[in-house]
Write an enzyme that holds these catalytic residues in place. Structure first.
Site, PDB file in Angstrom:
ATOM      1  N   TYR A 141     -11.142   1.158  10.445  1.00  0.00           N
ATOM      2  CA  TYR A 141     -12.350   1.490   9.679  1.00  0.00           C
ATOM      3  C   TYR A 141     -12.696   0.478   8.600  1.00  0.00           C
ATOM      4  CZ  TYR A 141      -8.729   3.724   6.751  1.00  0.00           C
ATOM      5  OH  TYR A 141      -7.599   3.996   6.014  1.00  0.00           O
ATOM      6  N   LYS A 142     -11.925  -0.587   8.454  1.00  0.00           N
ATOM      7  CA  LYS A 142     -12.266  -1.602   7.450  1.00  0.00           C
ATOM      8  C   LYS A 142     -13.084  -2.708   8.127  1.00  0.00           C
ATOM      9  CE  LYS A 142      -8.004  -0.539   4.896  1.00  0.00           C
ATOM     10  NZ  LYS A 142      -8.579   0.468   4.004  1.00  0.00           N
ATOM     11  N   ARG A 147     -12.659  -4.523  -7.284  1.00  0.00           N
ATOM     12  CA  ARG A 147     -12.365  -5.094  -5.976  1.00  0.00           C
ATOM     13  C   ARG A 147     -13.658  -5.319  -5.202  1.00  0.00           C
ATOM     14  NH1 ARG A 147      -8.562  -2.454  -1.306  1.00  0.00           N
ATOM     15  NH2 ARG A 147     -10.333  -1.025  -1.210  1.00  0.00           N
ATOM     16  N   PHE A 195       0.846  -1.187   0.000  1.00  0.00           N
ATOM     17  CA  PHE A 195       0.000   0.000   0.000  1.00  0.00           C
ATOM     18  C   PHE A 195       0.886   1.242   0.000  1.00  0.00           C
ATOM     19  CE2 PHE A 195      -2.901   3.188   1.779  1.00  0.00           C
ATOM     20  CZ  PHE A 195      -3.950   3.023   0.895  1.00  0.00           C
ATOM     21  N   ASP A 236       1.681  -4.748   8.363  1.00  0.00           N
ATOM     22  CA  ASP A 236       0.495  -3.908   8.239  1.00  0.00           C
ATOM     23  C   ASP A 236      -0.710  -4.843   8.147  1.00  0.00           C
ATOM     24  OD1 ASP A 236      -1.631  -2.309   7.416  1.00  0.00           O
ATOM     25  OD2 ASP A 236      -0.386  -1.028   6.156  1.00  0.00           O
TER      26      ASP A 236
END
Length: 426
Positions: free
Chosen positions: A231-232, A385, A132, A206
């Site tokens: 938040y995922k 995705r 990322f 991560d």
């Protein structure tokens, strides 16, 4: 597999009752929980309570009376249960990017204090090319800040073991995201950690696309450092606080070093309300807090974490594999004439809780799907995705999403002009 088969699987699904724990809008199939988790049904009332009662009536006294000051550690301890860590190794603070800067700086500093396994200096931060971007940007910025002493080297996803073997004792830190954001490909954490440590490197993981979605056991893997966002799959809300993990052995090694964590903010002080001019770090993981936390955001995150704990990661993983396997099977059998190409690993053990397909017109295809109520997202340059959060995604949702994708491609609905314009957030 028919839609009726999927309805039957939903009726027998032990996780089906957990869907009611979320305030999902009608007519929407939400396959973007890997980017922003759905709203837990308890969150609005809890945040309202914090606003109206704890803040509105309790005012500043709620730092003590309502336990605000303990929220970063309290929520961190609950997240620790999901990632195979001890409660005292995890705390909620800041953003994933800031936490990554902290632990990467700590890892490099610790390397400077350790006896080297070779006469060659450890100057390499090793990561993967598809990591990322914020992870790579923070590593680049830290290397520049340290005067170019360290260099970031990037390799392909599957080239990490060979790179560790080749670069050996020149690697200071191995920096990886456990589940790749663009493809869903998942590293084998334990084996790569063991390989890196055998070469004398430290590891930073991560967990942004792992925590709450796939089994993670940082303790068993003997991971050194980890970060992740709230938040995922943890359903903490947009911009939710992140978390940071430091293995107890490294926290102990930092005990005599006041600046092992470089962002020495006031709330990471041993006694922040003594207001002394000289920084003295808090014991243990507490030193990784920097500034005053957002209590509203932490209250929301606490609600989100509880939704995951209520189901348990093993059950979530089992359903995740079933959902993603079903989606791949349905799409590949029903969209054979399209230009879709599976971009995620085919083997479930190598895949997180998402499925990605590449398509030359991925952006307009996704916009056409969203127009039909199937919400996934696009990742440049050509990735469709689809995230599968098993707490609220059903087998019937999966069937309907695959059918919507078939219809969009078969009718070329994505070629309509309204789906061509790119937006600021994709």
């Amino acid at each position: 597999m028919t839609r009726n088969d999927c309805l039957a699987r939903d009726a027998a699904d032990p996780l089906a009752p957990h869907r009611a724990a979320f305030a999902l809008p009608p007519g929407v199939i939400y396959l973007d929980g890997n980017s922003l988790g759905a709203l837990p049904a308890t969150t609005a009332a809890r945040v309202d309570e914090v606003v109206r009662q704890e803040w509105g009536r309790g005012l500043i006294g709620s730092w003590n009376a309502a336990g605000w000051i303990d929220l970063p550690a309290r929520v961190g301890a609950r997240i620790a249960e999901l990632i195979g860590a001890q409660a005292e190794e995890v705390i909620c603070a800041d953003s994933t990017s800031l936490n990554l800067f902290k632990v990467l700086a700590c890892a490099l500093r610790l390397q400077g204090q350790r006896p080297q396994l070779s006469m060659r200096e450890r100057r390499i931060i090793l990561s993967e090319r598809g990591n990322f971007p914020t992870d790579l940007y923070m590593a680049q910025g830290l290397a520049e800040l340290l005067g170019g002493h360290y260099e970031l080297q990037l390799v392909g996803f599957d080239e990490v073991p060979a790179a560790l073997a080749r670069l050996g004792e020149r690697v200071a830190v191995l920096l990886l995201t456990h589940v790749n954001f663009a493809t869903g490909a998942m590293h084998h954490m334990a084996s790569l950690t063991e390989l890196a440590q055998a070469k004398g490197a430290l590891t930073v993981w991560d967990l942004a696309h792992s925590a709450g979605a796939v089994p993670v056991d940082l303790g068993a893997a003997r991971a050194d450092f980890a970060v992740g966002c709230g938040y995922k799959y943890l359903n903490g809300g947009p911009g939710a606080p992140a978390f940071v993990y430091v293995a107890q052995r490294h926290l102990a090694a930092m005990a005599d070093d006041a600046f092992a964590q470089p962002l020495s903010g006031w709330l990471g002080h041993r006694a922040p309300f003594d207001f002394v001019p000289q920084y003295e770090p808090a014991p243990g993981i507490g030193r990784f807090v920097v500034g005053t936390p957002s209590i509203l955001a932490l209250a929301a995150l606490e609600c989100g974490v509880e939704t995951v704990l209520a189901a348990g990661v093993p059950a979530l993983r089992a359903k995740s594999v079933a959902l993603t396997e079903l989606f791949i099977e349905l799409v590949e059998s029903r969209c054979q004439e399209s230009e879709l190409r599976l971009a995620s690993p085919r083997q479930p053990a190598r895949r997180g809780s998402q499925v990605c397909f590449a398509h030359p017109q991925a952006w307009p295809v996704m916009q056409a799907l969203i127009g039909r109520g199937v919400i996934g997202d696009f990742r440049a340059p050509d990735i469709l995705r689809f995230g599968f959060a098993p707490l609220y995604v059903s087998y019937t949702d999966t069937w309907d999403a695959a059918e919507a994708l078939r219809e969009v491609l078969a009718t070329r609905a994505h070629e309509a002009p309204q789906y061509a314009q790119r937006k600021a957030v994709t």
